[in-house]
Scaffold this active site. Structure first.
Site: not given
Length: 656
Positions: A280, A304-305, A308, A327, A385, A393
């Site tokens: 995004e 979705h993007e 954001h 998310e 990460d 999400y």
């Protein structure tokens, strides 16, 4: 508490704006130039500014116009090297100073992938793109690389290929001749950009290659512009895939949550090594080419993007502990849009698809239950990460669904709250506790004791810190669109006792009315049953065409079914088929760099034939993005490509 992923002293002195001056060198594969920071002092007596860097060659630093000696600390394996730049005079509290750093990137930069021309669609020119989330902006530029800060930026970028940034282009015009009419690949053109809206550092992005632009039709009454960028060979297909829905979804979202603040919303379709479904970046969402299915069924990734822009880019998690605010909210609103623009059944269908990814992720982290939580207390220097999965999400969106429809009284009550939430925190970085305090304050004002009692009935600790394989409250979804897929999967499950597949009554017409998402749900449902006999798996693959489907979402789900029993004859054959597919050794020459696909493929194939999986990865690893390569290599060392802690794709979980 300071952000545990940064070494910057942003609580003492912080960046408000950065001016970048870059030269992109495709021969040396470097970005070289300078970053001039405008800094504001929060405390007195501050003697230096500390920036985050990772694998940068720093050559000079200026305090104002004066050269100063800088210090670069030894590299921390996660956080990189802290860059210390002294102040020649101690600035006063509230004052503004400028610091300039001259540097260049190196081949070790995790933020950048340089592609040879053979790795692109057109195969004529090289290509560069960045990926800075979660903490890789420091490998692109010296920055206070924390989502706790919002910064504006400008950029001048010289390149022999067209340049895109996560900002508004000043010159040359997007709709003018490509590369300002100069010769692409030969002539240097300087591109200028400005991002006037404060964004977290992970949203700074660059792409450079043989790129073309095609604007989407304007939406009446809206001031923003939207369009698509891609290589010429993909431009028409990309335009067709995204032009119908992007603008109307963005307009509907404005109606629900408030005005779009960024002025431009473009999408860029990247080469196949891009490791995510989407990213995004402000003004310019990066997208994987695996979304180009020709039927618009994966456009929800774009939704979705775009979402954001409010939840993540607008209201930002202060640090990785609170990533679910980005998310979870984005996934919830994305699916709410499906209800408004399509139907409640479509919204429920998206939750059904997402639930599979959620429960897989929860199972993958059984040996690291801390990462099953919604709110994760990271230690200083811990790699965010390692915790990336569908959990923020899906668990986050289910939590908001539970609050809205099981706790507070439905959308009539919750939609006004959403608008107030956005209006209150737009442009800020917040924590879970900021969000919760506002939630209680809003409903105390707009519902009184009844709503407070409802909120106090929520088991907050179970939602925030709960571990295990289930949600605190079992969700219920509208499964109308999933029922036919469920029924077909059940028929196949019941057929397992028939060894002669020619006697089975299945035909291609079983799925002729299924869209791509229904095929996905059919295969996901099959994967929940005991493994089918090899004869049945082979029959499904050929009868329905899923073994050779060009739709990567469908193909991956078929491999999930076929590789489930690692002792079966079908799995022995399909393991190599899957490895060929994901590494581009299937005759296409196109890798599946999206980690949603390469992660489970290497993991499942590695369980069946570890040596073969390692062989295919060794042959192909340089074609994967540095982030994907790093994480797959980490898993390979830990457990032979089948460790469950490999990153579950960050921007795929909306089809994703």
């Amino acid at each position: 508490m300071p952000d545990p992923t940064t070494q910057a002293n942003y609580l003492q002195v912080y960046t408000t704006n950065v001016d970048f001056d870059w030269v992109v060198d495709f021969t040396a594969q470097t970005i070289e130039g300078s970053a001039t920071h405008t800094l504001t002092l929060k405390e007195g007596g501050v003697k230096e500014v500390i920036f985050d860097t990772a694998d940068l060659e720093v050559s000079k630093a200026l305090f104002g116009e004066q050269a100063v000696e800088f210090t670069l600390d030894p590299k921390h394996k996660v956080m990189g090297s802290a860059l210390h730049i002294p102040f020649s005079v101690a600035p006063e509290v509230g004052s503004s100073v400028k610091v300039t750093v001259f540097y260049k990137t190196t081949k070790g930069s995790t933020a950048l992938q340089w592609l040879a021309k053979e790795q692109t669609q057109g195969k004529q020119f090289a290509y560069l793109f960045s990926q800075c989330q979660p903490i890789y902006a420091r490998a692109l530029a010296p920055l206070q690389d924390t989502s706790s800060l919002k910064i504006t930026y400008t950029a001048k970028v010289a390149s022999v290929l067209p340049v895109l940034l996560s900002a508004i282009r000043v010159s040359p015009p997007s709709e003018g001749p490509a590369h300002d009419g100069k010769t692409i690949g030969t002539d240097v053109v300087t591109y200028t950009y400005k991002q006037p809206v404060g964004i977290p550092s992970y949203l700074i992005a660059i792409a450079s290659g043989n790129l073309r632009y095609k604007p989407f039709p304007p939406i009446e009454g809206r001031s923003w512009k939207s369009g698509v960028w891609a290589e010429p060979e993909l431009l028409d297909a990309s335009y067709w895939e995204f032009s119908e829905d992007t603008g109307r979804f963005l307009a509907k979202e404005e109606d629900i949550v408030g005005a779009y603040k960024f002025g431009v919303y473009d999408v860029l379709v990247l080469p196949p090594s891009f490791p995510y479904g989407g990213m995004e970046n402000a003004c310019l969402s990066f997208l994987t080419p695996t979304l180009l299915t020709g039927d618009r069924t994966l456009v929800d990734v774009v939704v979705h993007e775009a979402t954001h822009s409010w939840f993540g880019n607008g209201i930002t998690h202060a640090e990785a502990t609170h990533f679910w605010l980005n998310e979870g909210w984005t996934t919830y609103i994305e699916r709410l849009l499906q209800q408004f623009l399509h139907s409640p059944a479509e919204r429920g269908f998206q939750y059904v698809i997402g639930s599979t990814a959620l429960y897989e992720a929860l199972a993958n982290y059984q040996n690291k239950p801390k990462y099953q939580r919604l709110v994760i207390d990271f230690e200083a220097g811990e790699d965010p990460d390692d915790a990336y999965s569908s959990i923020p999400y899906e668990k986050g969106s289910n939590f908001l669904l539970y609050l809205a429809e099981k706790t507070l009284g439905g959308l009539d009550v919750f939609l006004p709250y959403i608008r107030d939430y956005v209006a209150t925190f737009q442009g800020k970085s917040i924590t879970t506790w900021d969000w919760k305090a506002h939630l209680f304050a809003y409903f105390e004002k707009h519902g009184g004791q009844e709503k407070l009692d409802a909120l106090n009935s929520v088991d907050w600790d179970a939602w925030f810190y709960g571990e295990g394989l289930k949600l605190p409250v079992e969700p219920s979804y509208d499964t109308t669109l999933a029922e036919s897929a469920y029924d077909l999967a059940a028929r196949w499950d019941k057929s397992r006792s028939e060894s002669d597949v020619s006697k089975l009554d299945f035909t291609p017409s079983d799925i002729e009315h299924f869209d791509s998402n229904q095929k996905i749900v059919f295969l996901e449902r099959l994967a929940t049953f005991a493994p089918l006999p090899s004869t049945h798996i082979e029959r499904i693959g050929t009868l329905y065409g899923v073994a050779t489907s060009p739709n990567a979402e469908i193909r991956q789900r078929f491999y999930n079914v076929g590789l489930k029993d690692d002792q079966s004859s079908a799995a022995q054959v399909l393991a190599e088929d899957a490895l060929k597919w994901v590494t581009g050794r299937d005759g296409t020459g196109v890798i599946k760099g999206r980690m949603k696909f390469c992660r489970p493929t290497f993991r499942a194939a590695g369980k069946i034939n570890r040596a073969l999986a390692k062989e295919y990865f060794a042959q192909s690893k340089d074609e994967y993005h540095p982030i994907a390569r790093k994480l797959i290599e980490k898993v390979s060392v830990a457990s032979g490509l089948c460790c469950a802690r490999l990153l579950t794709l960050r921007k795929d979980l909306s089809s994703a």
